[in-house]
Design an enzyme around this catalytic site. Structure first.
Site: not given
Length: 236
Positions: A150, A224
Site C-alpha cells: 500500500c 490490493e
C-alpha cells in the site's frame, strides 16, 4: 524471484533493497496491482464517478485500520527510532491524512457522516484484517512487509500515471489524486518506508526467512488487487 516477468524501473527502490527483492519475487501479482483496470481508468480520466466515490468511502475506512496497524508497529518496535517513526505516522494519519481525505471527499459529494456510517466492503475487511493479523502473529518486519504494498505501491502508481498521462492531466477529473501520490511529499513517504524496511531487515532478516516474507508481500498485493476490483465493480 521471477526473472521471466519484467517490471518497470522504480527509482525509489535500489535493486538490493528488501522492497525491490520482494517486488521482483511477485512480479506478475505486482503488475496486476499497479496496472489494474481501475488504475488505468483513473489515469485516463474514464473511471466512472460512482466507482471512484465507492473507492473513496472504502479508502477512508481503510485508513482507520491503517492507523491501528501503525499503533501495533509502535508496540512491536524494539528500537526508539522505529517507535518514533510509528508515533509520527499515527499522528499524521489521524490528524492530517484523514482530515485531508474528508475534505477531498466533500468535493465529491461525500460528507464525513456518510464516511463514518458506511459499512466496510468484504475486500476491505479481508485486507485490513490480514495486515493486522500479520502484525499480531508475527514481528514488526512481518507487519511492515504487509503494509509495504500500500505505502510504496501508491507512490509507484502515482508516479507512473503522472508520467504516462501528463499531456492530458489538466482535463482529468482525478488529477488531484494522481498528483498527490506522484508528488514529492508522498514519494518521500515511500522512500522512507523502503529505507525503514532495510533497517528492520538488517536486524531481523535471514535468507531462510525470506520466502515467508515473500508470501506475506504477495498476499497483501493480491488483496490490493481485490480492493481495486471492489472499487471498479462497486462491490460490497
Amino acid at each position: 524471484m521471477n526473472p521471466a516477468v519484467s517490471l518497470p524501473d522504480f527509482p525509489l527502490a535500489p535493486p538490493n533493497s528488501l522492497f525491490a527483492r520482494l517486488r521482483q519475487a511477485i512480479a506478475e501479482d505486482w503488475l496486476a496491482y499497479t496496472q489494474h483496470a481501475f488504475v488505468q481508468q483513473l489515469g485516463r480520466g474514464t473511471l466512472p464517478e460512482a466507482a471512484f466515490r465507492h473507492y473513496l468511502i472504502q479508502d477512508y475506512r481503510f485508513l482507520i485500520h491503517f492507523a491501528r496497524a501503525w499503533a501495533l508497529a509502535l508496540v512491536k518496535a524494539d528500537a526508539l527510532e522505529d517507535m518514533r517513526l510509528a508515533a509520527t505516522t499515527i499522528s499524521a494519519l489521524l490528524e492530517d491524512e484523514m482530515r485531508l481525505h474528508v475534505r477531498y471527499c466533500t468535493r465529491w459529494g461525500l460528507s464525513e457522516a456518510e464516511l463514518e456510517a458506511a459499512p466496510e466492503a468484504r475486500a476491505n475487511l479481508a485486507y485490513t484484517r490480514y495486515v493486522l493479523e500479520r502484525g499480531f502473529s508475527g514481528d514488526v518486519l512481518d507487519l511492515q512487509v504487509a503494509l509495504a504494498p500500500c505505502i510504496v505501491g501508491y507512490a509507484e502508481i502515482g508516479r507512473t500515471l503522472h508520467q504516462q498521462f501528463a499531456e492530458d492531466l489538466s482535463q482529468n477529473p482525478y488529477r488531484e489524486w494522481i498528483e498527490t501520490y506522484a508528488g514529492e511529499a508522498y514519494q518521500q513517504v515511500a522512500r522512507n518506508a523502503i529505507i525503514h524496511l532495510d533497517r528492520l531487515a538488517a536486524r531481523r532478516l535471514t535468507e531462510a526467512r525470506f520466502p515467508a516474507l515473500v508470501e506475506t508481500f504477495r498476499q497483501a498485493t493480491r488483496l490490493e488487487v481485490a480492493f481495486w476490483d471492489m472499487g471498479l465493480e462497486m462491490a460490497w
